[in-house]
Design an enzyme around this catalytic site. Structure first.
Site, PDB file in Angstrom:
ATOM      1  N   GLN C 195       0.648  -1.007   0.251  1.00 15.92           N
ATOM      2  CA  GLN C 195       0.249   0.040   0.214  1.00 15.92           C
ATOM      3  C   GLN C 195       1.298   1.145   0.121  1.00 15.92           C
ATOM      4  O   GLN C 195       1.494   1.729   1.195  1.00 15.92           O
ATOM      5  CB  GLN C 195      -0.998  -0.045   1.107  1.00 15.92           C
ATOM      6  CG  GLN C 195      -1.731  -1.433   1.016  1.00 15.92           C
ATOM      7  CD  GLN C 195      -3.087  -1.144   0.369  1.00 15.92           C
ATOM      8  OE1 GLN C 195      -3.235  -0.293   0.370  1.00 15.92           O
ATOM      9  NE2 GLN C 195      -2.880  -2.410  -0.583  1.00 15.92           N
ATOM     10  N   GLY C 236     -12.465   2.748   3.156  1.00 11.38           N
ATOM     11  CA  GLY C 236     -11.767   1.999   2.567  1.00 11.38           C
ATOM     12  C   GLY C 236     -10.711   2.758   2.063  1.00 11.38           C
ATOM     13  O   GLY C 236     -10.542   3.667   1.629  1.00 11.38           O
ATOM     14  N   HIS C 237      -9.365   1.858   1.472  1.00 19.57           N
ATOM     15  CA  HIS C 237      -8.589   2.522   0.346  1.00 19.57           C
ATOM     16  C   HIS C 237      -9.071   3.299  -1.041  1.00 19.57           C
ATOM     17  O   HIS C 237      -9.327   2.870  -1.701  1.00 19.57           O
ATOM     18  CB  HIS C 237      -6.899   2.009  -0.081  1.00 19.57           C
ATOM     19  CG  HIS C 237      -7.146   0.237  -0.263  1.00 19.57           C
ATOM     20  ND1 HIS C 237      -6.089  -0.530  -1.101  1.00 19.57           N
ATOM     21  CD2 HIS C 237      -8.194   0.041  -0.784  1.00 19.57           C
ATOM     22  CE1 HIS C 237      -6.595  -1.715  -1.635  1.00 19.57           C
ATOM     23  NE2 HIS C 237      -7.759  -1.509  -1.351  1.00 19.57           N
ATOM     24  N   ASN C 238      -8.180   4.483  -1.217  1.00 19.65           N
ATOM     25  CA  ASN C 238      -7.971   5.419  -2.339  1.00 19.65           C
ATOM     26  C   ASN C 238     -10.086   5.692  -2.311  1.00 19.65           C
ATOM     27  O   ASN C 238     -10.086   6.181  -3.628  1.00 19.65           O
ATOM     28  CB  ASN C 238      -7.967   4.481  -3.584  1.00 19.65           C
ATOM     29  CG  ASN C 238      -6.803   3.557  -3.539  1.00 19.65           C
ATOM     30  OD1 ASN C 238      -5.991   3.180  -3.324  1.00 19.65           O
ATOM     31  ND2 ASN C 238      -5.498   4.950  -3.790  1.00 19.65           N
TER      32      ASN C 238
END
Lengths: 336, 336, 336
Positions: C195, C236-238
């Site tokens: 990540q 969550g990511h992004n």
């Protein structure tokens, strides 16, 4: 070493078998071995009784004849097991006194006999009563009170104006007394509403790991005595929860809602803000409560779990259920 | 500096383009610049390939002709990208040794070669294996074991009797081994059931931030090898999760439930207690599983998202769906 | 001591009553006493006005005649109350300077005028701007930036590559910048995707207690200015969240989803990954958003809360709703 007879006398339970049977630990019906005590409270597991290797089983009178070993007979085997289980807990008490790394504000009051672990922080005007335990990394903020015999497990945070009654147990990662979520839109952006209240927790409450209980906007957020909260529950500001209510993990209760006494709220249920839930109400897992519920009883919402293809077809029909109902009404009328 | 050829050889992938193309970082198809490697694994983003400014793209053979730059060809571009990505991770290793502020019980065993950060606390009889990293503010409680090469990120808490296998990665704020939620009603109030079990985590598991895994009541809560948990998941006491199962964020699993191997549980799903989910079962986001599922496949529950007015009318009809079904049956019969 | 007149002038509000009326605190309509200011913004509580013992009430012009005491008249009493409330907040500022127990990396930059509490850890190359406050046990990891006048409450964790704008307030237990949940199946087991991105938080955001915001896989996870997140939210990511959007507690937003500006997301709602939610969209509590929503307005999913027996019958019918719809269609055709 405990014996069958000693347990029977201590908890007032009839027994069958050799009174001197030693009991040195607890096991499950399926996996207990010699010297272990097991229990049978859920009919689902009755099939395991015949083959148990436990030395003693706690069970109801109706099951006693089928028990292959010594037994303790109880009208409520689950509760009797609960009472017995704590005899086998190894505890985890801190030594009495204040760890040299604790940072304690000059205006805080720590009773002799409190136990304060490493890297704890106690803020201005906080009060820690006798018998209280603050495990490592706990934070007791400004104007907080920790009552007698409370246990704060590692990394509990009481942010501000949180008052715990006696024998309250708070698990790791729980945050009590953070700002309630109060914002108002003003001049093109959000403006924050000061959260001037606190959190008041009654005696004998238990608060699960990573659960959050916000402090009130004006008055306090309140848990009455003997409220039991599991992990990862969110309690909004100014919520009030009645005595003896138990809430399973991941439930969200929005601000200013009142929940009565002796309620059971199922896991991951949601309860919107500014409503009232009466006494003795049970809410099913993952149900959403959108309006006040006053009549005691069980409530639920949601749809059944299904294979995805079936579910998708049914869900698509739900999306036009109102049209379908109107079509049905038209058919009924045309028939009449 | 890595080159196209070096990557191709390392991962056994065919390539097109100048073998000496330098690769010094990772970017997205849309925003990568010279020297960066991107990937195309989701057809949704295929339209971005023609204009990419990446130096190298990882993609399937079918997309290679359309690629405007050098490429690495993979039967599974997403996995190949995963394997390549770790070469560009800057890591975050602690220095070897024990930070002088760590508080380590005399009976704990810390292997030489472990890395222990500031303000960590290690309890009685805990074992920290070689290569393990305990970042700042981690708490490893009584009778816990941290296996070889585990990484505990800042503020992880292992409360009690938690055993981690090798290479387990636990993210910040996770709490493993807190008391399971075991209470029984007795004499007008709740009585606590001692939680005498532990938590056993297999090799190569990953546990997300603020996730909670309670320790068992009698036996252990178990995660087999290679279980992957996202953030804010709640795992109740005595749950068992099979190898290679992955669970998305905010899922709640109630006590004593067993989940099989190679399962995929969607975000915010709920799974009630005391049921069994077989191998290779996929559960949709926010679905509630109320009974055992044995047949492999996908399952879901819930209703579609709709504009609120439409939804309200449909939901009102749901509240009398049974009556509607009976009316329909009456009509059918009257026609026959 | 504030007076009615001083408040009226400060906030540009007309008033009725003795201009010298002292105001030393805030109370609710129902429970305020002499010297306290209350507000009336929700019609539900209008019945409490006649009996209020408050000294001053903030209310709309329409309610002013019914007010038994002095009042401040506002077109938006809730917002006016919000602005007034902060005058009564007692704050909780740390003393200026760095607590001697703070562990600060040599390559970190801490501005004079920052306030750093006990047992904080600041990592390599981190930057703490002037006016920022890091309360006890906060962790600011490698390459993080804390902007001017930010407040990190006790036990906040910024893991890695997290950049906060100015005046961001992060509550206890929040974890920003943990690894996104990126895994790919390879060779019989999961392999981790590095990540490599970060988290970028705009000015004036607020992040609730125990909320988690993962860092991006390649690019950053982004919150624009003035985003307000309640407790126990998972981002969550992004994910990208537009300015002025407010999200209630326990919401889960999966990776790579974009949420627009001025949205309101109800408590415990779920939003799947890789979709787009436009500007000015309201999502109901516990709704699941499974596809992009572009048209401004309110959206919801779910079924009503009902007594369990009724609910069970209706839910059983839902499980064959598609068959029921086909039967209805057959009946319609047979009638035509």
């Amino acid at each position: 070493m405990l014996t069958l007879k000693a347990l029977a006398e201590r908890f007032g339970l009839p027994y069958r078998g050799d009174p001197g049977t030693p009991v040195h630990g607890i096991g499950t019906l399926a996996n207990a071995g010699p010297g272990q005590l097991a229990f049978l409270a859920n009919g689902k597991y009755a099939g395991q009784l015949a083959d148990t290797k436990a030395s003693v089983v706690v069970l109801s009178e109706a099951e006693a004849d089928a028990c292959p070993c010594a037994c303790l007979i109880s009208a409520n085997p689950y509760t009797s097991f609960a009472l017995i289980s704590v005899l086998f807990d190894d505890g985890d008490d801190l030594p009495t006194g204040v760890h040299p790394t604790a940072v304690i504000a000059a205006s805080a009051a720590v009773a002799p006999g409190a136990r304060i672990g490493p890297y704890t922080v106690v803020g201005e005007r906080a009060v820690i009563a006798a018998g209280a335990q603050l495990h490592a990394h706990t934070h007791v903020g400004t104007d907080c009170v920790v009552g007698e015999d409370c246990v704060l497990m590692p990394k509990v945070t009481l942010v501000k104006r949180v008052r715990l009654g006696r024998r309250v147990r708070v698990h790791s990662g729980a945050v009590l007394g953070a700002d309630g979520f109060g914002i108002a839109f003003h001049d093109g952006h959000w403006t924050k509403i000061a959260q001037l209240g606190g959190v008041a927790i009654g005696d004998d409450c238990e608060i699960g790991a990573n659960t959050t209980i916000d402090r009130g906007a004006i008055e306090d957020t309140v848990l009455e005595n003997d409220v039991r909260l599991d992990n990862q529950i969110q309690i909004g500001h100014n919520v009030r929860i009645g005595a003896h209510t138990a809430i399973a993990g991941c439930v969200a209760v929005a601000g200013s809602t009142r929940i009565g006494r002796w309620c059971l709220i199922g896991g991951a249920a949601g309860i919107v803000g500014h409503i009232e839930i009466g006494d003795r109400i049970t809410v099913g897992a993952m149900s959403l409560v959108t309006h006040s519920l006053r009549e005691p009883g069980e409530y639920a919402s949601g749809t059944p779990i299904q294979p995805k293809g079936e579910w998708r077809r049914n869900a698509a029909r739900f999306a036009r259920l109102d049209a379908m109902a109107r079509e049905l009404n038209t058919l009924k009328k045309s028939r009449d």
